[in-house]
Design a protein around this motif. Structure first.
Motif, mmCIF file in Angstrom:
data_model
loop_
_atom_site.group_PDB
_atom_site.id
_atom_site.type_symbol
_atom_site.label_atom_id
_atom_site.label_comp_id
_atom_site.label_asym_id
_atom_site.label_seq_id
_atom_site.Cartn_x
_atom_site.Cartn_y
_atom_site.Cartn_z
ATOM 1 N N ALA A 130 -1.288 29.231 -22.424
ATOM 2 C CA ALA A 130 -0.518 28.623 -21.336
ATOM 3 C C ALA A 130 0.519 27.623 -21.831
ATOM 4 O O ALA A 130 1.531 27.396 -21.165
ATOM 5 N N CYS A 131 0.282 27.015 -22.997
ATOM 6 C CA CYS A 131 1.181 25.974 -23.490
ATOM 7 C C CYS A 131 2.104 26.455 -24.607
ATOM 8 O O CYS A 131 2.759 25.638 -25.260
ATOM 9 N N SER A 132 2.184 27.755 -24.836
ATOM 10 C CA SER A 132 3.043 28.266 -25.903
ATOM 11 C C SER A 132 4.512 28.189 -25.513
ATOM 12 O O SER A 132 4.855 28.013 -24.339
ATOM 13 N N ASP A 133 5.393 28.351 -26.501
ATOM 14 C CA ASP A 133 6.837 28.333 -26.241
ATOM 15 C C ASP A 133 7.232 29.370 -25.192
ATOM 16 O O ASP A 133 8.071 29.114 -24.321
ATOM 17 N N THR A 134 6.597 30.537 -25.281
ATOM 18 C CA THR A 134 6.953 31.642 -24.381
ATOM 19 C C THR A 134 6.505 31.370 -22.957
ATOM 20 O O THR A 134 7.263 31.579 -21.997
ATOM 21 N N ASN A 135 5.263 30.906 -22.801
ATOM 22 C CA ASN A 135 4.706 30.704 -21.462
ATOM 23 C C ASN A 135 5.050 29.361 -20.845
ATOM 24 O O ASN A 135 4.931 29.181 -19.633
ATOM 25 N N CYS A 136 5.477 28.419 -21.664
ATOM 26 C CA CYS A 136 5.814 27.103 -21.128
ATOM 27 C C CYS A 136 7.055 26.546 -21.834
ATOM 28 O O CYS A 136 6.978 25.600 -22.619
ATOM 29 N N PRO A 137 8.225 27.126 -21.550
ATOM 30 C CA PRO A 137 9.456 26.673 -22.208
ATOM 31 C C PRO A 137 10.113 25.487 -21.513
ATOM 32 O O PRO A 137 11.009 24.856 -22.071
ATOM 33 N N THR A 138 9.692 25.198 -20.280
ATOM 34 C CA THR A 138 10.274 24.083 -19.520
ATOM 35 C C THR A 138 9.165 23.297 -18.840
ATOM 36 O O THR A 138 8.017 23.738 -18.776
ATOM 37 N N GLY A 139 9.508 22.130 -18.314
ATOM 38 C CA GLY A 139 8.527 21.330 -17.590
ATOM 39 C C GLY A 139 7.587 20.620 -18.537
ATOM 40 O O GLY A 139 8.005 19.894 -19.438
ATOM 41 N N CYS A 140 6.279 20.869 -18.355
ATOM 42 C CA CYS A 140 5.287 20.254 -19.239
ATOM 43 C C CYS A 140 3.992 21.034 -19.176
ATOM 44 O O CYS A 140 3.765 21.844 -18.268
ATOM 45 N N CYS A 141 3.152 20.808 -20.144
ATOM 46 C CA CYS A 141 1.814 21.388 -20.140
ATOM 47 C C CYS A 141 0.829 20.271 -19.824
ATOM 48 O O CYS A 141 0.977 19.154 -20.325
ATOM 49 N N TYR A 142 -0.157 20.558 -18.973
ATOM 50 C CA TYR A 142 -1.136 19.535 -18.606
ATOM 51 C C TYR A 142 -2.546 20.121 -18.664
ATOM 52 O O TYR A 142 -2.730 21.334 -18.757
ATOM 53 N N ALA A 143 -3.529 19.234 -18.643
ATOM 54 C CA ALA A 143 -4.925 19.650 -18.813
ATOM 55 C C ALA A 143 -5.703 19.582 -17.513
ATOM 56 O O ALA A 143 -5.444 18.732 -16.650
ATOM 57 N N GLU A 144 -6.662 20.498 -17.392
ATOM 58 C CA GLU A 144 -7.620 20.413 -16.293
ATOM 59 C C GLU A 144 -8.646 19.334 -16.640
ATOM 60 O O GLU A 144 -8.745 18.893 -17.791
ATOM 61 N N LYS A 145 -9.405 18.927 -15.686
ATOM 62 C CA LYS A 145 -10.378 17.843 -15.865
ATOM 63 C C LYS A 145 -11.298 18.121 -17.052
ATOM 64 O O LYS A 145 -11.840 19.211 -17.183
ATOM 65 N N GLY A 146 -11.434 17.113 -17.898
ATOM 66 C CA GLY A 146 -12.329 17.237 -19.039
ATOM 67 C C GLY A 146 -11.885 18.240 -20.079
ATOM 68 O O GLY A 146 -12.685 18.719 -20.869
ATOM 69 N N GLU A 168 -1.279 14.233 -27.570
ATOM 70 C CA GLU A 168 -2.150 14.084 -26.401
ATOM 71 C C GLU A 168 -1.518 14.790 -25.210
ATOM 72 O O GLU A 168 -0.334 15.147 -25.235
ATOM 73 N N ILE A 169 -2.324 15.006 -24.174
ATOM 74 C CA ILE A 169 -1.863 15.729 -22.997
ATOM 75 C C ILE A 169 -2.407 15.030 -21.754
ATOM 76 O O ILE A 169 -3.504 14.451 -21.794
ATOM 77 N N TYR A 170 -1.652 15.083 -20.673
ATOM 78 C CA TYR A 170 -2.069 14.377 -19.465
ATOM 79 C C TYR A 170 -3.001 15.244 -18.633
ATOM 80 O O TYR A 170 -2.788 16.446 -18.459
ATOM 81 N N SER A 171 -4.048 14.609 -18.132
ATOM 82 C CA SER A 171 -4.974 15.263 -17.216
ATOM 83 C C SER A 171 -4.863 14.583 -15.859
ATOM 84 O O SER A 171 -5.361 13.462 -15.689
ATOM 85 N N PRO A 172 -4.186 15.212 -14.884
ATOM 86 C CA PRO A 172 -4.028 14.585 -13.563
ATOM 87 C C PRO A 172 -5.358 14.257 -12.891
ATOM 88 O O PRO A 172 -5.488 13.217 -12.230
ATOM 89 N N ASP A 173 -6.364 15.125 -13.071
ATOM 90 C CA ASP A 173 -7.675 14.878 -12.449
ATOM 91 C C ASP A 173 -8.384 13.679 -13.065
ATOM 92 O O ASP A 173 -9.173 13.001 -12.394
ATOM 93 N N ASP A 174 -8.133 13.441 -14.350
ATOM 94 C CA ASP A 174 -8.734 12.290 -15.019
ATOM 95 C C ASP A 174 -7.828 11.065 -14.955
ATOM 96 O O ASP A 174 -8.237 9.966 -15.326
ATOM 97 N N SER A 175 -6.571 11.287 -14.540
ATOM 98 C CA SER A 175 -5.567 10.215 -14.438
ATOM 99 C C SER A 175 -5.365 9.480 -15.757
ATOM 100 O O SER A 175 -5.197 8.247 -15.801
ATOM 101 N N LYS A 176 -5.351 10.251 -16.854
ATOM 102 C CA LYS A 176 -5.135 9.638 -18.163
ATOM 103 C C LYS A 176 -4.749 10.696 -19.187
ATOM 104 O O LYS A 176 -4.890 11.907 -18.945
ATOM 105 N N CYS A 177 -4.252 10.213 -20.316
ATOM 106 C CA CYS A 177 -3.935 11.095 -21.441
ATOM 107 C C CYS A 177 -5.200 11.359 -22.232
ATOM 108 O O CYS A 177 -5.996 10.442 -22.475
#
Length: 259
Positions: A130-146, A168-177
């Motif tokens: 999901a976070c490769s150049d091909t699948n995520c060339p714009t925007g950002c990559c984020y993590a699911e909880k935990g 590091e990567i942001y996890s919206p469900d955890d509200s932290k990097c």
């Protein structure tokens, strides 16, 4: 008179010998091998043995800047990576900083690779890449909880992408990097899932090959598994999208189908 004539003839003969013979000066070119292309010429007088050194310096100053990167934006205020320009990212504190341009810039933790389109050191193998150049060339990559999975947001926004240092990567469900990859040697998945109850934190482990956290459902006390939203999950046998769809079985989407 004869002595004077003889001396004059000797001097003239010696002059002609020097003029017609080999050059009494030998030039030795020495390349110092330095970055500033400095050449040293040693001129040796074979008659006297004196050496005259001539240094020709062609200085090419390397500022360390990459002409393809917006390094002039370093320190500029930002809210997302898009505010910072090519090769630059928005990190903790809302400041632009140099991102990665190759995997060599991602040595802070094993398993990280450079998504050169985002200039971020990420886990590019998990969740169907999901976070490769091909699948995520714009925007950002984020993590699911935990760090249970990874997703790509095609458009960057602070609430989803957060402001994290590279690696590091942001996890919206955890509200932290959180770390972009878990460790298969010093398993940090129980820590990443601290506070989980169904299953409890002790049931999570780092999945080899993907380096994200999965519950050990076969372990005693961990059989409850992850709670699945039945209204949104894809039943077994139905088509799904890797890294996006959630299979009702709790298994990942494999080759376009849930099992």
């Amino acid at each position: 008179m004869k002595k004077m004539f003889f001396a004059s003839a000797l001097v003239a003969a010696l002059f002609m010998f020097v003029a017609c013979g080999d050059d009494p000066f030998t030039n030795v070119q020495t390349d110092t091998g330095s970055d500033d292309d400095t050449d040293t010429t040693a001129v040796v007088d074979e008659d006297t043995g004196d050496t005259v050194t001539d240094i020709d310096t062609d200085t090419a100053t390397d500022t360390g800047s990459d002409p393809n990167c917006a390094t002039d934006n370093a320190g500029k205020q930002c809210t997302t990576d898009n505010d910072c320009g090519a090769c630059m990212i928005c990190v903790t504190g809302g400041k632009c900083a140099k991102g990665c341009t190759s995997d060599d810039d991602c040595q802070m933790q094993p398993g990280l690779k450079c998504n050169t389109k985002l200039a971020r050191c990420l886990n590019i193998y998990a969740s169907g890449k999901a976070c490769s150049d091909t699948n995520c060339p714009t925007g950002c990559c984020y993590a699911e909880k935990g760090l249970a999975g990874l997703k790509c947001a095609k458009e960057a926004n602070p609430g989803t992408c957060g402001l994290c240092p590279n690696g590091e990567i942001y996890s919206p469900d955890d509200s932290k990097c959180i770390t972009s990859v878990c460790s298969s040697t010093t398993d940090n998945c129980p820590t990443l899932n601290s506070g989980a109850t169904n299953p409890p934190a002790k049931c999570y482990e780092c999945k080899s090959g993907e380096l994200i956290c999965k519950a050990k459902t076969s372990t005693s006390g961990c059989s409850a598994g992850t709670i699945i939203n039945a209204a949104q999950c894809v039943p077994a046998g139905q088509q799904c999208v890797e890294g996006v769809s959630e299979c009702c079985s709790g298994m990942p989407c494999v080759q376009g189908y849930c099992y």
